[in-house]
Design a protein around this motif. Sequence first.
Motif, PDB file in Angstrom:
ATOM      1  N   UNK A 148       0.811  -1.213   0.000  1.00  0.00           N
ATOM      2  CA  UNK A 148       0.000   0.000   0.000  1.00  0.00           C
ATOM      3  C   UNK A 148       0.846   1.265   0.000  1.00  0.00           C
ATOM      4  N   UNK A 149       1.723   1.434   0.993  1.00  0.00           N
ATOM      5  CA  UNK A 149       2.500   2.667   1.106  1.00  0.00           C
ATOM      6  C   UNK A 149       3.714   2.418   1.994  1.00  0.00           C
ATOM      7  N   UNK A 150       4.768   3.227   1.879  1.00  0.00           N
ATOM      8  CA  UNK A 150       5.943   3.067   2.743  1.00  0.00           C
ATOM      9  C   UNK A 150       5.598   3.342   4.207  1.00  0.00           C
ATOM     10  N   UNK A 151       6.198   2.575   5.107  1.00  0.00           N
ATOM     11  CA  UNK A 151       6.078   2.858   6.526  1.00  0.00           C
ATOM     12  C   UNK A 151       7.033   3.968   6.931  1.00  0.00           C
ATOM     13  N   UNK A 152       6.663   4.706   7.941  1.00  0.00           N
ATOM     14  CA  UNK A 152       7.508   5.831   8.372  1.00  0.00           C
ATOM     15  C   UNK A 152       8.915   5.374   8.722  1.00  0.00           C
ATOM     16  N   UNK A 153       9.040   4.297   9.494  1.00  0.00           N
ATOM     17  CA  UNK A 153      10.361   3.822   9.895  1.00  0.00           C
ATOM     18  C   UNK A 153      10.844   2.682   9.003  1.00  0.00           C
ATOM     19  N   UNK A 154      10.090   2.393   7.944  1.00  0.00           N
ATOM     20  CA  UNK A 154      10.498   1.389   6.976  1.00  0.00           C
ATOM     21  C   UNK A 154      11.141   2.058   5.775  1.00  0.00           C
TER      22      UNK A 154
ATOM     23  N   UNK B 169       0.251   5.395   8.550  1.00  0.00           N
ATOM     24  CA  UNK B 169       0.300   4.315   7.543  1.00  0.00           C
ATOM     25  C   UNK B 169      -0.997   4.172   6.757  1.00  0.00           C
ATOM     26  N   UNK B 170      -1.779   5.262   6.656  1.00  0.00           N
ATOM     27  CA  UNK B 170      -3.072   5.182   5.967  1.00  0.00           C
ATOM     28  C   UNK B 170      -3.213   6.318   4.955  1.00  0.00           C
ATOM     29  N   UNK B 171      -2.946   6.057   3.677  1.00  0.00           N
ATOM     30  CA  UNK B 171      -3.172   7.089   2.664  1.00  0.00           C
ATOM     31  C   UNK B 171      -4.659   7.336   2.477  1.00  0.00           C
ATOM     32  N   UNK B 172      -4.992   8.553   2.076  1.00  0.00           N
ATOM     33  CA  UNK B 172      -6.375   8.897   1.777  1.00  0.00           C
ATOM     34  C   UNK B 172      -6.733   8.418   0.367  1.00  0.00           C
ATOM     35  N   UNK B 173      -8.021   8.169   0.101  1.00  0.00           N
ATOM     36  CA  UNK B 173      -8.419   7.745  -1.251  1.00  0.00           C
ATOM     37  C   UNK B 173      -7.929   8.697  -2.338  1.00  0.00           C
ATOM     38  N   UNK B 174      -7.967  10.001  -2.073  1.00  0.00           N
ATOM     39  CA  UNK B 174      -7.502  10.963  -3.080  1.00  0.00           C
ATOM     40  C   UNK B 174      -6.012  10.798  -3.355  1.00  0.00           C
ATOM     41  N   UNK B 175      -5.241  10.460  -2.325  1.00  0.00           N
ATOM     42  CA  UNK B 175      -3.802  10.243  -2.500  1.00  0.00           C
ATOM     43  C   UNK B 175      -3.540   8.958  -3.280  1.00  0.00           C
ATOM     44  N   UNK B 176      -4.336   7.948  -3.030  1.00  0.00           N
ATOM     45  CA  UNK B 176      -4.221   6.714  -3.804  1.00  0.00           C
ATOM     46  C   UNK B 176      -4.495   6.991  -5.288  1.00  0.00           C
ATOM     47  N   UNK B 177      -5.524   7.779  -5.559  1.00  0.00           N
ATOM     48  CA  UNK B 177      -5.872   8.111  -6.942  1.00  0.00           C
ATOM     49  C   UNK B 177      -4.770   8.903  -7.613  1.00  0.00           C
TER      50      UNK B 177
ATOM     51  N   UNK C 107       4.716   7.630  -1.255  1.00  0.00           N
ATOM     52  CA  UNK C 107       5.158   8.415  -0.111  1.00  0.00           C
ATOM     53  C   UNK C 107       4.532   7.897   1.178  1.00  0.00           C
ATOM     54  N   UNK C 108       5.256   8.004   2.275  1.00  0.00           N
ATOM     55  CA  UNK C 108       4.741   7.564   3.570  1.00  0.00           C
ATOM     56  C   UNK C 108       3.584   8.452   4.010  1.00  0.00           C
ATOM     57  N   UNK C 109       2.469   7.852   4.441  1.00  0.00           N
ATOM     58  CA  UNK C 109       1.328   8.618   4.935  1.00  0.00           C
ATOM     59  C   UNK C 109       1.274   8.611   6.468  1.00  0.00           C
ATOM     60  N   UNK C 110       0.690   9.622   7.069  1.00  0.00           N
ATOM     61  CA  UNK C 110       0.498   9.602   8.522  1.00  0.00           C
ATOM     62  C   UNK C 110      -0.314   8.381   8.942  1.00  0.00           C
TER      63      UNK C 110
END
Length: 220
Positions: free
Chosen positions: A48-54, A111-119, A106-109
Amino acid sequence: MSIRDSDCRLCPRLVDYRDSNRSTEPTWHNAPAPPFGDRNGRLLIVGLAPGRTGANRTGRVFTGDAAGRMLFETLIATGFASGTYRDDGHDDVVLRDCLVTNAVLCAPPGNKPLPAEETTCRPHLAALIKSMPRLKVIVTLGDVARRNLLKALGKPGSAMTGGHGATAEFDGVRVINSFHCSRLNLNTGRLTASMFAAVFETAGSVIRQPETKNEEHRKH
């Protein structure tokens, strides 16, 4: 600005989070995490997205946390990688016949990107898929990654069922969904090492099958 840009500014919330991480952790990667592996590979793995510490810390997708450790150790065990994994990414891991990426770079706060960011980031995934001429199998890690992958293929998010081990085929490419290899899923036993390995053993079996005439025509 291209979403492949190391300082992409397309998603304001993710930019703010990146800038905050750069302020508190200036030695980290703190930028979009690019795909890692073999673009001529027949297996694509989509998280889904990068982890902050990953990956946000190390700069290599799925590297630096429990999820990455589980993924790379499983890929090594099932023949899709060689080497010895290290959480800091300073290792000799080489992916074999596969590529790993995320639906959101990009890492999301949280670990949960918003639908708009996914799009916004989806063209990256769609372009990556088109750039892999030998692609035969896509493994999605989690149902959110599965829905993003389907949309990148031009399908509705409901085009295949969710859950661990769910499979479907689109234009000659097999899609296999797995529970995400997160620390939570591993600690609770929702996902075990044998369950996870079975997904990649299935992927390997599909890859080793002789190509049909329809698959050969699609690639030419």
